[in-house]
Every structure is written in C-alpha cells, then in structure tokens.
Write a protein that holds these residues in place. Structure first.
Motif, PDB file in Angstrom:
ATOM      1  N   ASP A  30       1.445  -1.104  -0.494  1.00 53.07           N
ATOM      2  CA  ASP A  30       0.396   0.217  -0.124  1.00 53.07           C
ATOM      3  C   ASP A  30       0.603   1.027  -0.039  1.00 53.07           C
ATOM      4  O   ASP A  30       0.645   2.248  -0.874  1.00 53.07           O
ATOM      5  CB  ASP A  30      -1.297   0.015   1.430  1.00 53.07           C
ATOM      6  CG  ASP A  30      -2.611  -0.467   0.965  1.00 53.07           C
ATOM      7  OD1 ASP A  30      -2.282  -1.387   0.203  1.00 53.07           O
ATOM      8  OD2 ASP A  30      -3.380  -0.731   1.655  1.00 53.07           O
ATOM      9  N   VAL A  31       1.645   1.251   1.401  1.00 53.62           N
ATOM     10  CA  VAL A  31       2.738   2.537   0.800  1.00 53.62           C
ATOM     11  C   VAL A  31       3.768   2.651  -0.274  1.00 53.62           C
ATOM     12  O   VAL A  31       3.584   4.155  -0.938  1.00 53.62           O
ATOM     13  CB  VAL A  31       3.893   1.847   2.047  1.00 53.62           C
ATOM     14  CG1 VAL A  31       4.622   3.271   1.798  1.00 53.62           C
ATOM     15  CG2 VAL A  31       3.000   2.535   3.505  1.00 53.62           C
ATOM     16  N   VAL A  32       3.929   1.904  -0.754  1.00 53.47           N
ATOM     17  CA  VAL A  32       4.687   1.864  -1.970  1.00 53.47           C
ATOM     18  C   VAL A  32       3.572   2.350  -3.072  1.00 53.47           C
ATOM     19  O   VAL A  32       4.100   3.761  -3.694  1.00 53.47           O
ATOM     20  CB  VAL A  32       5.045   0.279  -2.822  1.00 53.47           C
ATOM     21  CG1 VAL A  32       5.383   0.869  -3.950  1.00 53.47           C
ATOM     22  CG2 VAL A  32       6.196   0.034  -1.658  1.00 53.47           C
ATOM     23  N   TRP A  33       2.060   1.923  -3.115  1.00 53.67           N
ATOM     24  CA  TRP A  33       0.407   2.255  -4.189  1.00 53.67           C
ATOM     25  C   TRP A  33       1.647   3.889  -4.084  1.00 53.67           C
ATOM     26  O   TRP A  33       0.411   5.018  -4.797  1.00 53.67           O
ATOM     27  CB  TRP A  33       0.197   2.095  -4.170  1.00 53.67           C
ATOM     28  CG  TRP A  33      -0.847   2.747  -5.020  1.00 53.67           C
ATOM     29  CD1 TRP A  33      -1.359   3.229  -4.889  1.00 53.67           C
ATOM     30  CD2 TRP A  33      -1.019   2.635  -6.631  1.00 53.67           C
ATOM     31  NE1 TRP A  33      -2.820   3.703  -5.732  1.00 53.67           N
ATOM     32  CE2 TRP A  33      -2.132   2.533  -6.606  1.00 53.67           C
ATOM     33  CE3 TRP A  33       0.112   1.910  -7.296  1.00 53.67           C
ATOM     34  CZ2 TRP A  33      -2.041   3.014  -8.423  1.00 53.67           C
ATOM     35  CZ3 TRP A  33       0.456   1.727  -8.828  1.00 53.67           C
ATOM     36  CH2 TRP A  33      -1.462   1.899  -9.232  1.00 53.67           C
ATOM     37  N   ILE A  34       1.059   4.427  -2.562  1.00 53.70           N
ATOM     38  CA  ILE A  34       0.785   5.954  -2.815  1.00 53.70           C
ATOM     39  C   ILE A  34       1.993   6.464  -3.235  1.00 53.70           C
ATOM     40  O   ILE A  34       2.281   7.589  -4.015  1.00 53.70           O
ATOM     41  CB  ILE A  34       1.292   5.796  -0.910  1.00 53.70           C
ATOM     42  CG1 ILE A  34      -0.088   5.343  -0.137  1.00 53.70           C
ATOM     43  CG2 ILE A  34       0.825   8.246  -0.466  1.00 53.70           C
ATOM     44  CD1 ILE A  34      -1.246   5.873  -0.093  1.00 53.70           C
ATOM     45  N   VAL A  35       3.548   6.010  -3.324  1.00 55.57           N
ATOM     46  CA  VAL A  35       4.228   6.495  -3.474  1.00 55.57           C
ATOM     47  C   VAL A  35       4.519   6.659  -4.912  1.00 55.57           C
ATOM     48  O   VAL A  35       4.421   8.290  -5.507  1.00 55.57           O
ATOM     49  CB  VAL A  35       5.744   5.908  -2.889  1.00 55.57           C
ATOM     50  CG1 VAL A  35       6.888   6.283  -4.049  1.00 55.57           C
ATOM     51  CG2 VAL A  35       6.499   6.450  -1.874  1.00 55.57           C
ATOM     52  N   ILE A  36       3.648   4.997  -5.683  1.00 54.11           N
ATOM     53  CA  ILE A  36       3.794   5.470  -6.752  1.00 54.11           C
ATOM     54  C   ILE A  36       2.772   6.967  -7.757  1.00 54.11           C
ATOM     55  O   ILE A  36       3.238   7.558  -8.309  1.00 54.11           O
ATOM     56  CB  ILE A  36       3.101   3.993  -7.287  1.00 54.11           C
ATOM     57  CG1 ILE A  36       4.348   3.256  -7.430  1.00 54.11           C
ATOM     58  CG2 ILE A  36       2.264   3.943  -9.679  1.00 54.11           C
ATOM     59  CD1 ILE A  36       3.945   1.487  -7.556  1.00 54.11           C
ATOM     60  N   PHE A  37       1.446   6.624  -6.980  1.00 49.52           N
ATOM     61  CA  PHE A  37       0.715   7.543  -7.371  1.00 49.52           C
ATOM     62  C   PHE A  37       1.515   8.678  -7.618  1.00 49.52           C
ATOM     63  O   PHE A  37       0.884   9.740  -8.076  1.00 49.52           O
ATOM     64  CB  PHE A  37      -0.767   7.487  -5.858  1.00 49.52           C
ATOM     65  CG  PHE A  37      -1.791   7.839  -6.490  1.00 49.52           C
ATOM     66  CD1 PHE A  37      -2.486   8.292  -7.294  1.00 49.52           C
ATOM     67  CD2 PHE A  37      -2.480   9.551  -5.573  1.00 49.52           C
ATOM     68  CE1 PHE A  37      -3.316   8.480  -7.549  1.00 49.52           C
ATOM     69  CE2 PHE A  37      -3.006   9.711  -5.226  1.00 49.52           C
ATOM     70  CZ  PHE A  37      -4.254   9.872  -6.928  1.00 49.52           C
ATOM     71  N   THR A  38       1.565   9.784  -5.780  1.00 50.72           N
ATOM     72  CA  THR A  38       2.545  10.894  -5.944  1.00 50.72           C
ATOM     73  C   THR A  38       3.238  10.771  -7.220  1.00 50.72           C
ATOM     74  O   THR A  38       2.876  11.718  -7.842  1.00 50.72           O
ATOM     75  CB  THR A  38       2.968  11.025  -4.838  1.00 50.72           C
ATOM     76  OG1 THR A  38       2.375  10.212  -3.634  1.00 50.72           O
ATOM     77  CG2 THR A  38       3.417  12.477  -4.221  1.00 50.72           C
ATOM     78  N   VAL A  39       4.241   9.917  -7.131  1.00 48.67           N
ATOM     79  CA  VAL A  39       5.131  10.288  -8.368  1.00 48.67           C
ATOM     80  C   VAL A  39       4.993  10.236  -9.420  1.00 48.67           C
ATOM     81  O   VAL A  39       5.072  11.067 -10.889  1.00 48.67           O
ATOM     82  CB  VAL A  39       6.267   9.371  -8.288  1.00 48.67           C
ATOM     83  CG1 VAL A  39       8.010   9.595  -9.026  1.00 48.67           C
ATOM     84  CG2 VAL A  39       7.385   9.495  -6.589  1.00 48.67           C
ATOM     85  N   VAL A  40       4.109   9.185  -9.820  1.00 51.48           N
ATOM     86  CA  VAL A  40       3.299   8.930 -11.457  1.00 51.48           C
ATOM     87  C   VAL A  40       2.646   9.680 -11.766  1.00 51.48           C
ATOM     88  O   VAL A  40       2.687  10.412 -12.936  1.00 51.48           O
ATOM     89  CB  VAL A  40       3.354   7.778 -11.920  1.00 51.48           C
ATOM     90  CG1 VAL A  40       3.104   6.909 -12.826  1.00 51.48           C
ATOM     91  CG2 VAL A  40       5.095   6.935 -11.157  1.00 51.48           C
ATOM     92  N   TYR A  41       1.557   9.173 -11.231  1.00 48.10           N
ATOM     93  CA  TYR A  41       0.382   9.985 -11.190  1.00 48.10           C
ATOM     94  C   TYR A  41       0.351  11.674 -11.445  1.00 48.10           C
ATOM     95  O   TYR A  41      -0.486  12.773 -12.027  1.00 48.10           O
ATOM     96  CB  TYR A  41      -0.475   9.242 -11.081  1.00 48.10           C
ATOM     97  CG  TYR A  41      -1.253   7.803 -11.685  1.00 48.10           C
ATOM     98  CD1 TYR A  41      -2.396   7.753 -12.731  1.00 48.10           C
ATOM     99  CD2 TYR A  41      -0.842   7.059 -10.789  1.00 48.10           C
ATOM    100  CE1 TYR A  41      -2.646   6.148 -13.017  1.00 48.10           C
ATOM    101  CE2 TYR A  41      -0.602   5.752 -11.092  1.00 48.10           C
ATOM    102  CZ  TYR A  41      -1.721   5.481 -12.711  1.00 48.10           C
ATOM    103  OH  TYR A  41      -2.078   4.555 -12.571  1.00 48.10           O
ATOM    104  N   LEU A  42       0.278  11.525  -9.923  1.00 47.94           N
ATOM    105  CA  LEU A  42       0.188  13.468  -9.910  1.00 47.94           C
ATOM    106  C   LEU A  42       1.943  14.528 -10.409  1.00 47.94           C
ATOM    107  O   LEU A  42       1.538  15.024 -11.260  1.00 47.94           O
ATOM    108  CB  LEU A  42       0.260  13.220  -8.079  1.00 47.94           C
ATOM    109  CG  LEU A  42      -0.730  12.819  -7.420  1.00 47.94           C
ATOM    110  CD1 LEU A  42      -0.857  13.217  -6.071  1.00 47.94           C
ATOM    111  CD2 LEU A  42      -2.265  13.382  -8.312  1.00 47.94           C
ATOM    112  N   PHE A  43       2.802  14.119  -9.706  1.00 49.18           N
ATOM    113  CA  PHE A  43       3.713  14.564 -10.514  1.00 49.18           C
ATOM    114  C   PHE A  43       3.239  14.819 -12.330  1.00 49.18           C
ATOM    115  O   PHE A  43       3.729  15.362 -12.671  1.00 49.18           O
ATOM    116  CB  PHE A  43       4.557  13.761 -10.423  1.00 49.18           C
ATOM    117  CG  PHE A  43       5.278  14.316  -9.155  1.00 49.18           C
ATOM    118  CD1 PHE A  43       4.950  14.587  -8.057  1.00 49.18           C
ATOM    119  CD2 PHE A  43       6.535  13.997  -9.465  1.00 49.18           C
ATOM    120  CE1 PHE A  43       4.985  14.923  -6.808  1.00 49.18           C
ATOM    121  CE2 PHE A  43       7.245  14.465  -7.791  1.00 49.18           C
ATOM    122  CZ  PHE A  43       7.262  14.643  -6.784  1.00 49.18           C
ATOM    123  N   GLY A  44       3.314  13.698 -13.064  1.00 47.80           N
ATOM    124  CA  GLY A  44       2.961  13.458 -14.288  1.00 47.80           C
ATOM    125  C   GLY A  44       0.610  14.658 -14.387  1.00 47.80           C
ATOM    126  O   GLY A  44       1.593  15.156 -16.110  1.00 47.80           O
TER     127      GLY A  44
END
Lengths: 624, 351, 237
Positions: free
Chosen positions: C218-232
């Motif tokens: 789950d925590v990894v997904w938070i990171v991915i969501f932030t880095v990939v989706y939101l940054f993108g």
C-alpha cells in the motif's frame, strides 16, 4: 503441531517424505546446513575449475600475436563466461559454502533459521549454474562481457539467444542468493547462543552478516535491470532503445550500483576468513576487533557511493567524475585500516606457517597490491588511460584472485579438518601455495605493463608490432602454473578426504566455537548449546582450564552416540522440486512461454506443499 | 618445513628482483600505444598524475611489505610448545594514526586529480577547429565540418594546435583512445561527448577502440596523423578534390561495378560521384591516400586490398559488409577474380 | 520479513528511478497528461487504502480471538485488493485503447497538444471518412457529429509505444504483481483459517507477516501514485 499438518502424502504419494534417506537421496533431500555447505563447496569448486579452463583458453589464444586457436566469437564467449562463472558461480557460492557450514557452528546453533529454504537456495543456485553453462551447447554462450553493456545486448545487435541465457541464468542465481541472504541475516540475528553478543561474534560471522545485507540490497537492482533488458529483448520495450530516446548509460548505472557492492560481497567473506586464520596461527587475538568490524561495515556502506568510478570514461562530466574520485579514494581508508590491523595481529605473535596461514599472509600481500592499483584508478584523469586496459584486469585479479580466492583457499585448508574429519597433506599444501603464489604473480603482474602500454581488454588478438608479446607470454605461463596448482589442490583434497590422517577436534589450537565440537561435527552440532562468556570463547575456555584441550579424534561419520532427544528438522523433497520448477520455468522463458507456465505451476504447487509440510512428521516426533 | 620457508623467502627475493627489473623497463617507449610516451598536453597531465599516485603507492607498498616481511621472519614460532605470546587486543592511538595517515596522503593526491579532471575535460578556448568522430561497428568516421571533409579511420590534425573532438556512435558503445595523446572517452549512442587533443610533434599515432563493442572489437583501430601546419593545409586541399571517372580502362571497369552491379554505392560515399552517397560504410573518397585498410588492421597495399575484397570476413569477423553486401551475402552474385582486379584498380586510383 | 521488505524497497526504488530518469524523455506521445484519469485512479487508491484499514481490523479481531470478525475483515481485504486489481486492468486496457474525439468546429485555442495533432485531420479529412494522423490508430472522420464535423481516433499507450509506456507499465505492473501475490496469500490464509488450528489468536505470525506485506504494498502505491500520477499531470510539481 501434529494437528496442523495437511496430509500431503495422500495427495502426492510419489513424494512421500523421506524420513531416513540414505545415499544419494540423503544428499538430495538434506536440509542439514553442513551437508548443504559441502554441496555448495563442491559444486562451486567444479565451477571454479570450469572458469579456470576458460581462462586458460583465453590465455592460450593471447600467448603471442596473431594467434587463431579460437575464433573471435568464441573468444568473446570465453571471457564473458569466465567473468560470469568466476563471480556468480565460483567465488560467491564458495563463500556461501562457508556461510552454510560455519555460521551455525560459530554462533552456537543447531541449524540455520530456515533449513528448507537453505536447501532451496542450493538447488536454485545449481539450476542457475546449469542454465548458464547449457548455453555452450545450445547455440552459443553469452558474448557481451560479464557487464553486458547495452545496447550491445539488444536483439538488434545480438539476435542469438546467448544474452537470454545470461539474463535468465543470473535471475535464477539472484533468487538463490536472495533466499540465502535472508536466511543468514535471520540466523545471525535470532539463532545466536546465549551470551553470543554482537561484540563477541566471530569476525567471519560479522563479515557474513554485512555481506548478506549488501546482497539483499544490491541484487534487486541488478534484477530490475535484467528484467528491463529482458522486456526489451522479448517484448520490444524501450528501456535501452536509443531510437526511442532511451539511454544505454542507464544500464551502466544500474549495473554498477549493483556491481560495486558486489565487489565487496566477493571480498568481505574472504576478509572474514583471514581475520579468523591470522589470530589462530599467531596465537594472538585479532588486533582491534571493533575497528576491523567497523571498517568492514563502513566499506559495505561506502560501497554504495562509488559505483560511477567504473564509468569515468562514459562522459558523465568533470563534476560527477570528481565526486566519485573523492568517494573512491575515501574507501581506501577503511581498507587500509584492515590491512594494518592484520599486520598488527601477527606482530609479536607466535606464527606457525601452516598452509592456511601462508594463504592468509599471501592474501594481505596481494590484496595490498590490488588495493594500491585500485586507488590509482580513483584518479579519474589518469584512469582515462587505464580504463578498459589490461591494467584493470591486473587490478581485479589481484583483488579477486589474490584477495578473495586466496582468502577462500585459506579457509578451505583451515576448515578442511573440521569439515571432513581428516587432515590434508601439509607438504602438498605448502607446495601448492607457492606454485599458486608465484603463478598468479607471473600471470597478473605483467598485465599492469601490457595495460599501461596500451593493450585494451577483451581483444581476441593483437599485432606483433604492438610490443605486448613478452608480457602476454609471461601472463600465459603464469596462468598455466596456476592451473597446475589448482590440480594439485584437487588431488590433495580428494586424497586426504578419502584416507587422510584423522583430525582431532581442534588441530590448530583455534579460538571459535566450531572447534569445541568433534570433527566432523555431529548432525546436531552441539550436544548442549554453549553459554558464551567471551569473545574467542573456546580459546578462553581452553586457557582458563574449563575445557579439555585436544580431545581424542572422532572417527569419520561417527557421532559419540549422544544427541538423543535433540529434535532436528527432517529432510524434504520440496525445496528441490521448487528449484526444478524454477529451472523448467527459466528454460521456458528462453524458448517457449508455455513451458515457462508449466515450470511456474510446478514451483507454485511445490511451494504450497512445502509450506503445509510440518517441520517434523508427527509420528516421528511422538516416537521419541 | 622451516627449510621450505627459507627456500620460499629466496623465491620472494627472486620474484622481487624480477619485478624490479620489469618495473624499470616499464618506461619502455617501444609500444606504439604506450601511455608512458606522452606526446600531448592531455596525456602529459595524465602521466604526471600517474607518477604522483605511483609514488604514493610505492611508498605504501614498501611500508606494508617491509612490515609484513619483518613480522613473518621475526615472529616465526620456533618450537611447538612455546608459551602464548602477549595477548594484545588493540591500541586506539595506533589505529587512529593509521586511519589519519592514509587520509592525509589521499587528500594530497586528490588536489592534482581534480585539477586534472577539469583540465582534460574542457578544450582550451583557442581550439583550432572541431572534429566530429563517430563510432561504427567496427570503424571510425571523422568529419571536419569547418573544412567540409569526411574521412575514415585516419584523423589528421596540425601539430601544436588543440583540436576539439565530439564523440558519437551510431550503434553500440565504443571508446575513442589515442594513448600517446589523450586518455579515452566513450562514444555513446544517443549522447554527445566532448574531449580535446593536441600533439607536440608531427608523426603517426596509434588509436584503438577501448570499449568492447562486439565480435571484431579487436579490429577496430585508427591512426592520428599529425602534420605541420603547411602539410595539414595541403592535406585539406587534397581531400577536397572531387573524384573523376577514371581513364584507365581497368579502373573504369571497376568504377562501373562500384556504381552498378556490385552495388558498393549503396553503402559507400565517394565525393564527386552523384550516385555513391551511402553512409553505412566508410567514406571512400581518397581511400588510396590512406595508410591503412579495414580500420587500422593492415597496410594499404594492392595485395592487401585484393585480399580484403576477396574475403573481408577472414580479416574482420562479423563485419557488416560481409553480412549485408549483396556481393558477399548472395553467392550467385559474388565477385569474380577479374571483377576484383577491376575494383582494386578503381579504388587504388582514388588518391 | 523486514529484510525482505528492505530488499523489495530496492526493487521499487530502482524501477521508480528508471521511471524518473526517463520522465519527459519520450520522443513521441502519448504522455502522462494524455492518458491519466486522476479521478479514476484516486478511487482505486482509496480502495487500496481501505483494504489496509480492513487488514488492521482483521488482525485486531484475530488477536482478540473473534474469529468471525477476523474472517469477515480478511475477506473484505481480499475483495478490496481484487477491486484494486480490477481497476488496474481496466486502466491498462483504457490506456492502450485511449480514444480522443475532436470537434472540428471547436475553438482551436482550447485544444490540447494531443487534440490539436488529431485535429490536423480536420483539414485533410474532409474529403473521406478515413484519415491518417501520426501516432493515432483507427482514425475516422464523421461529417455529421454531435457538434458538427468530428475526428475520432485511438491514441493508445502500450509498453512498446515510448519510454513512458515502457517504464509506466513495468512499474505499475510490478506493483500489480505484488498486489496479486498479496491477494493469493491472504486467500490462502482465509481458507487455511477454516482448518482446525490453522490460524489462531496465539498463532498469528502468518497473518502478521501477510499484514506487514500488505501495508508495505500500500505504501509503495502511495509513492507511485504521487510520483507517477500526480507529478505526471500537475505541472507545478
């Protein structure tokens, strides 16, 4: 416990649990850390000889200018496989052999934390070794160097399946290494005997611990890089595809972020072995125990900050090169500390020059040379003249052969009596050391010169006008000497194992716990778990008169009949079955995805069977 | 066993003597790629740093080996029942000392290193001109944008002039290295790298690819020809001459093959012939003026050229021409002896 | 287990590093801004976070000996995890078959880069109903769309399309594989818990480890969501 078991036997009557297997089945289903250690050692040494033969073929081709004993393509395959074999199939598993055999003995435990996982590690390692070497017979071995720089590995420049064998083989080996590392980290943290505090841990155990942590952190990086490369090759993805904007330098970063800690993964266990051998044969404690441990930890930590020194000529720019030059120089400091501490250990000692000690001192001498040439490479500007030349080859061989392998030889001689219960032939050992020592200096020292005279690495031939002939001829002669020395070692080991003089429990008057039990150790290791009171506990016990010194020799294979009521985990098929599943799956990834699915299914079923198999069969347990 | 040890000590002395002799001969300038024979400012700065660190290394080497050899001789166990030596567990002052001492040595050598890194990386502002060097499997292409010249496997520069070199690659990673003039720098596809060269005296310098780049990596070499300024200017003028259709009948026949049936034009450029504009293989304008054939692997003689055309794969295994060119890939379209003679005559006429 | 998670961190760290190195380096579209749908992914992220909560509740129930509650919460976790996976599959399919429609009569200043390149077909496509526009598949011209003439096309992202596709699918796919493994693990525990003595309040290490793993994923997904989706999507980052 009894109620928890599922009746796997009913479902898999063919794989009924081997309760008291003997002979070859005993070895195949064993989960005894000592037997697994021996399996690791023998397999890895065979691989070491294989890599050695490859080295001799390389050296034969280069004995003089314009030779064509092997073709360019075969030469490229030879040096690729030589590097890969020596690193992943020889030095690492030889260290793993020592981890397996010794760690439980040194910390006063009856086995590792996860004995079946341990067996799985070995069989998976074997699967990886077989996959890599099968490539010789299935269309050509990998031919891109052990570092396999993109984009030479892409399907455009390398349509054959050599690189696939390399990728898949390394992935499988990575699984084995990761499993083993988790096992040893948990074992060292949780299974220490009472009183075996961190400051009393034998040096070899300490270095194993650091190595295992490095492995656990470094292997994921290479695994991801390999997956990326595999996706590029198999599915046309773009990780290293220049046409789509990818950069091949990313591969180099990922490879060396793994690759440099890997160097310490190779050398730290040897440093641990040397730190055990020197005090024993000098009858003095290790000088500055905490400094040596700390230096090892610092080396392990700093190993993460220097990877770009393998890439000084890639064109990262002067700023990056300066930073990595400085961090690389800094790593020389903890290494230097170790060398001086070792010398201080034998200083004023009472030195007995048995073969292990000769190897340990040889290690210090040659590793020092390798260390000095290593610092020379950190000078990024002059390194531009040395990078990718024979000077680098000289350096890595002084570090990995003069360092890691000399340490491992020291260990093999040192613990041979403990492992086999017999003494090796001392005269042959001494002779073998000197042949090996002279041979490798003759082989590798001239490479410093051929390198500085401008001979690049990985060339399959050179002209007579280049001025490299003499140095290459010397190197080849040295390589043959090393080959002879390796053969003498094999003869010595085989002969002594079969009919050497019986060894006592503590032939060297040594210091750590493994010498407080019979040679070879009984299956349960310690009749009573020792209560540790000192660093070098066994030595202190002997010197304070609390232990009988030099008890009678125990015949090979025999225990003293004790050990009743000690519950040991029972042998199991499943670890091997999982590995076989992985092997089939891995070969399937190279050839046919359906086969891969079958392999995966076998592995998955076996994992379930394994996790529902109780540690001990209930009927067996109630029998006691 | 003691005898063995004494004997082995003699072996060590012998070995050290051998090593010393080899060390002294290390300054040999015999090898055409010796980095000890630095003939340009870049390689000289690198050699200076090498001597600095070699000096420091030799000091450490002598120190460690003196201590090690002294200890092994002095503290040898004399008899088996000797009492335990003093049990020394450590000495903080000593250990701090041998932590700080190497640190000081390293700080001293770090200064010239960092200065050297920046010196080598940045071409001086008064660089005479820029050369675009491109790595191919397995040959080098050199383009002179200011002079409008493209050549292969032979880099010509004027003496005592800094020349900026930009490095590229069209396929895999190569490395550009002229040991006597400058340390290497990689040619990375998709990247552009910068370095510079300067030579102190006219002459011919050997260069070689230093990054493993595939089957014939060993056969990827080149020459740097350093001219006086006047000679260099003359060379530039000569290289800019356009080729003309040869008058010699045999060479004319070769020209027809080149431009026609043998399809050499598909991969090779010859300035002056409209059709020969291929860019896969080396530019062959003025190929006869070059010293070497096949990327620095043999002298440019009539016999060698003939042998090369007969079977390029035997000289350079895996090369693109043997693999892809129609006259080599398709046996039915292979070159006959007279055709080879005609091509040789034609290529020899391109000077 | 902590050692394993540390190791797994390196796996994700390397993949995220690769993604970031290649962020914005794609030579052709589609780019994150073209395909991401933040609302959909926000919902799936929320689902995954809820599953973490139900995991906590399940473990708490087990330690207190309430087997029924334990099983219900465990089942909830499994369902939520599977829902997340379904979202991911849907998302992957959606990305690969991303449809773009442009009304040729619209104000051209409101077109995004992507729409503008599709709209290039408005000029050439008037003649026929098949137009070819670079980067688009199955481009069609409808003379009588809802708001006048329209151009419709599939602008799909696959692992082969560009660097963004390659790195995006590897990273999220690797995470998806982790979630799948987690679901299988929890499912095994769920069935195993019906076996007598399989999972008991005192023998809760198995669930403890699975829970730890689940939270980690789950925590990894938070990171991915932030880095990939939101940054993108948000340029301010």
């Amino acid at each position: 416990m009894a109620t928890e078991s599922l009746d796997i036997h009913i479902k898999f009557p063919l794989l009924k649990r081997p309760l008291h297997p003997t002979g070859i089945w005993g070895w195949m289903t064993t989960i005894d850390h000592k037997r697994i250690g021996i399996l690791y050692g023998v397999t890895a040494f065979i691989m070491f000889l294989t890599g050695g033969v490859e080295a001799l073929l390389i050296r034969t081709q280069l004995i003089g200018p314009d030779k064509d004993y092997v073709s360019a393509e075969v030469f490229n395959q030879l040096f690729t496989m030589h590097g890969t074999t020596m690193i992943f199939l020889a030095i690492m598993p030889l260290s793993a052999a020592f981890f397996n055999f010794l760690i439980p003995l040194q910390i006063g435990a009856r086995d590792v934390a996860f004995p079946r996982l341990n067996a799985f590690s070995y069989w998976t390692f074997l699967a990886g070794a077989i996959i890599l070497n099968l490539s010789w017979f299935l269309g050509g071995a990998p031919n891109t160097g052990w570092f396999s720089y993109a984009p030479l590995t892409s399907s455009v420049f390398n349509p054959g399946n050599g690189p696939d064998f390399w990728i898949i083989g390394l992935q499988v080996l990575g699984i084995a290494s990761l499993a083993a590392s988790f096992n040893f980290i948990v074992t060292i943290i949780n299974m220490r005997a009472p009183g075996m505090t961190w400051t009393r841990l034998p040096l070899f155990t300490w270095m194993t611990f650091i190595t295992a942590i490095l492995l656990v952190l470094a292997f994921p990086v290479i695994t991801v890089a390999l997956i990326e490369l595999m996706f590029d090759r198999a599915f046309g993805m773009n990780f290293f595809n220049v046409a789509a904007g990818g950069t091949p330098v990313l591969w180099q970063h990922l490879f060396w972020v793994f690759g440099h800690p890997e160097v310490y993964i190779l050398i730290l266990p040897a440093m641990g072995i040397v730190s055990e051998v020197l005090p024993t044969f000098s009858r003095k404690p290790l000088f500055g125990y905490s400094t040596v441990v700390l230096a090892g930890a610092i080396i392990g930590f700093m190993g993460w900050m220097v990877w770009s020194h393998h890439m000084f000529t890639v064109g990262l720019g002067p700023i990056a090169n300066s930073v990595f030059a400085l961090t690389t120089m800094a790593i020389a400091i903890p290494t230097g500390i170790k060398i001086f501490n070792w010398i201080a250990t034998i200083w004023k000692g009472s030195i007995s020059f048995k073969t292990p000690m000769l190897y340990a001192i040889g290690f210090i001498a040659l590793f020092t040379i390798g260390g000095i040439s290593g610092v020379m490479h950190s000078m990024a500007s002059s390194d531009a003249q040395q990078q990718d030349t024979y000077f680098i080859i000289a350096h890595i061989h002084y570090v990995l052969f003069g360092g890691a392998m000399m340490g491992i030889f020291a260990g093999m001689y040192y613990w041979f009596p403990k492992i086999t219960g017999r003494m090796y032939d001392e005269k042959m050992g001494q002779l073998q050391f000197w042949l090996m020592f002279v041979g490798q200096n003759l082989a590798f020292f001239p490479m410093h010169f051929s390198g500085l005279w401008g001979m690049p690495r990985r060339i399959y031939t050179y002209g007579p006008d280049m001025g490299w002939t003499l140095m290459n001829t010397l190197s080849t002669a040295g390589a043959y000497l090393v080959g002879i020395a390796a053969l003498i070692f094999v003869v010595n080991m085989v002969k002594s194992w079969r009919k050497g003089e019986l060894a006592s429990q503590d032939p060297w008057d040594a210091r750590t716990l493994e010498w407080s039990i019979p040679s070879p150790p009984p299956e349960y290791n310690f009749e009573e778990i020792p209560i540790v009171q000192d660093r070098d506990d066994w030595w202190e016990r002997k010197r304070s008169g609390k232990a009988k010194t030099a008890p009678a020799a125990v015949p090979v294979g025999g225990g003293s009949g004790g050990g009743h009521g000690i519950h040991l985990p029972q042998p199991s098929f499943w670890p091997m079955v999982v590995s076989i599943g992985l092997f089939i799956g891995a070969m399937g990834l190279i050839y046919n995805i359906a086969v891969a699915a079958i392999g995966g299914a076998i592995a998955l079923i076996a994992i379930y069977a394994w996790s529902f198999e109780p540690v001990n069969e209930p009927d067996e347990e109630s029998g006691h | 066993m003691l005898n063995m040890i004494r004997g082995s000590r003699r072996q060590i002395y012998l070995l050290l003597t051998v090593l010393l002799v080899t060390l002294l001969s290390a300054c040999s300038k015999e090898s055409p790629q010796s980095t000890f024979d630095a003939l340009g400012p870049v390689s000289q700065s690198q050699l200076t740093i090498l001597w600095v660190i070699l000096g420091a290394g030799a000091f450490v080497f002598v120190l460690v080996f003196a201590l090690l050899i002294f200890a092994t001789i002095r503290y040898r166990r004399k008899s088996d029942d000797e009492a335990d030596p003093p049990q020394i567990h450590g000495n903080n002052k000593l250990e701090i000392a041998w932590t700080i001492a190497p640190a000081i040595i390293l700080i001293i050598v770090a200064v010239p290193t960092v200065r050297g890194i920046f010196f080598d990386a940045n071409p001086p502002d008064d660089a005479a001109f820029t050369v675009e060097a491109t790595g191919h499997q397995w040959w080098f292409e050199f383009e002179y944008p200011e002079q409008g010249i493209v050549t292969a496997n032979e880099l010509h520069i004027p003496v005592n002039q800094a020349v900026a070199v930009n490095l590229y690659s069209v396929d895999v990673i190569h490395s550009f290295w002229v040991p006597k003039l400058a340390g290497k720098l990689d040619m990375v596809p998709g990247n552009e790298n910068h370095m510079w060269l300067e030579a102190d005296e006219p002459g011919v310098y050997f260069g070689q690819c230093a990054e493993f780049c595939g089957e014939s990596h060993a056969k990827m070499r080149f020459r740097v020809v350093v001219h006086t300024q006047a000679d260099f200017d003359a060379w530039v003028i000569a290289q800019k001459q356009l080729a003309a259709i040869p008058t010699d009948p045999l060479a004319k026949e070769g020209y027809d093959l080149f431009i026609g049936q043998a399809q050499c034009w598909a991969c090779h450029t010859i300035d002056g012939f409209q059709r020969a504009r291929g860019s896969v293989g080396p530019n062959l304008s003025h190929v006869a003026s070059r010293m070497q054939l096949g990327a620095g692997i043999m002298d440019n003689t009539q016999e060698n050229l003939r042998a090369w055309l007969e079977d390029p794969n035997s000289f350079k295994p895996g090369n693109v021409m043997s693999r892809d060119a129609v006259v080599y890939a398709d046996p039915s379209k292979g070159l006959s002896e007279p055709q080879i003679s005609a091509l040789v005559a034609f290529l020899r006429s391109l000077d | 287990m902590w050692a394993f998670l540390g190791s797994d961190c390196m796996f994700f760290g390397t993949l995220i590093a690769t993604y970031l190195v290649y962020y914005g380096k794609s030579l052709s579209g589609p780019l994150p801004i073209d395909v991401f749908s933040i609302p959909v992914t926000t919902v799936s992220t929320f689902v995954l976070l809820m599953s973490s909560m139900s995991m906590v509740l399940s473990y708490a129930a087990l330690t207190r000996g309430r087997m029924k509650a334990f099983r219900i919460w465990l089942a909830a976790t499994i369902v939520l995890g599977a829902t997340f996976l379904a979202f991911q599959v849907f998302e992957f399919y959606e990305f690969a078959n991303h449809e773009v429609v442009v009304s040729c009569d619209d104000d051209p200043t409101k077109w995004t880069d992507l729409e503008a390149s599709l709209a290039a077909g408005c000029l050439t496509g008037a003649a026929g109903d098949e137009v070819s526009v670079r980067g688009f598949r199955e481009v069609e011209y409808h003379a009588g769309g809802e708001h006048g003439p329209e151009i419709e096309g599939v602008y799909g992202l696959t692992p082969r399309t560009n660097l963004f596709g390659t790195t995006f699918f590897s990273l999220t796919g690797f995470h998806g594989a982790h979630v799948t493994l987690g679901v299988i693990w929890l499912l095994s525990l769920f069935f195993f818990s019906f076996k007598k003595g399989g999972v008991t309040p005192k023998k809760n290490l198995d669930l403890d480890l699975a829970a730890l793993y689940w939270h980690f994923v789950d925590v990894v997904w938070i990171v991915i969501f932030t880095v990939v989706y939101l940054f993108g999507v948000f340029e301010g980052f």
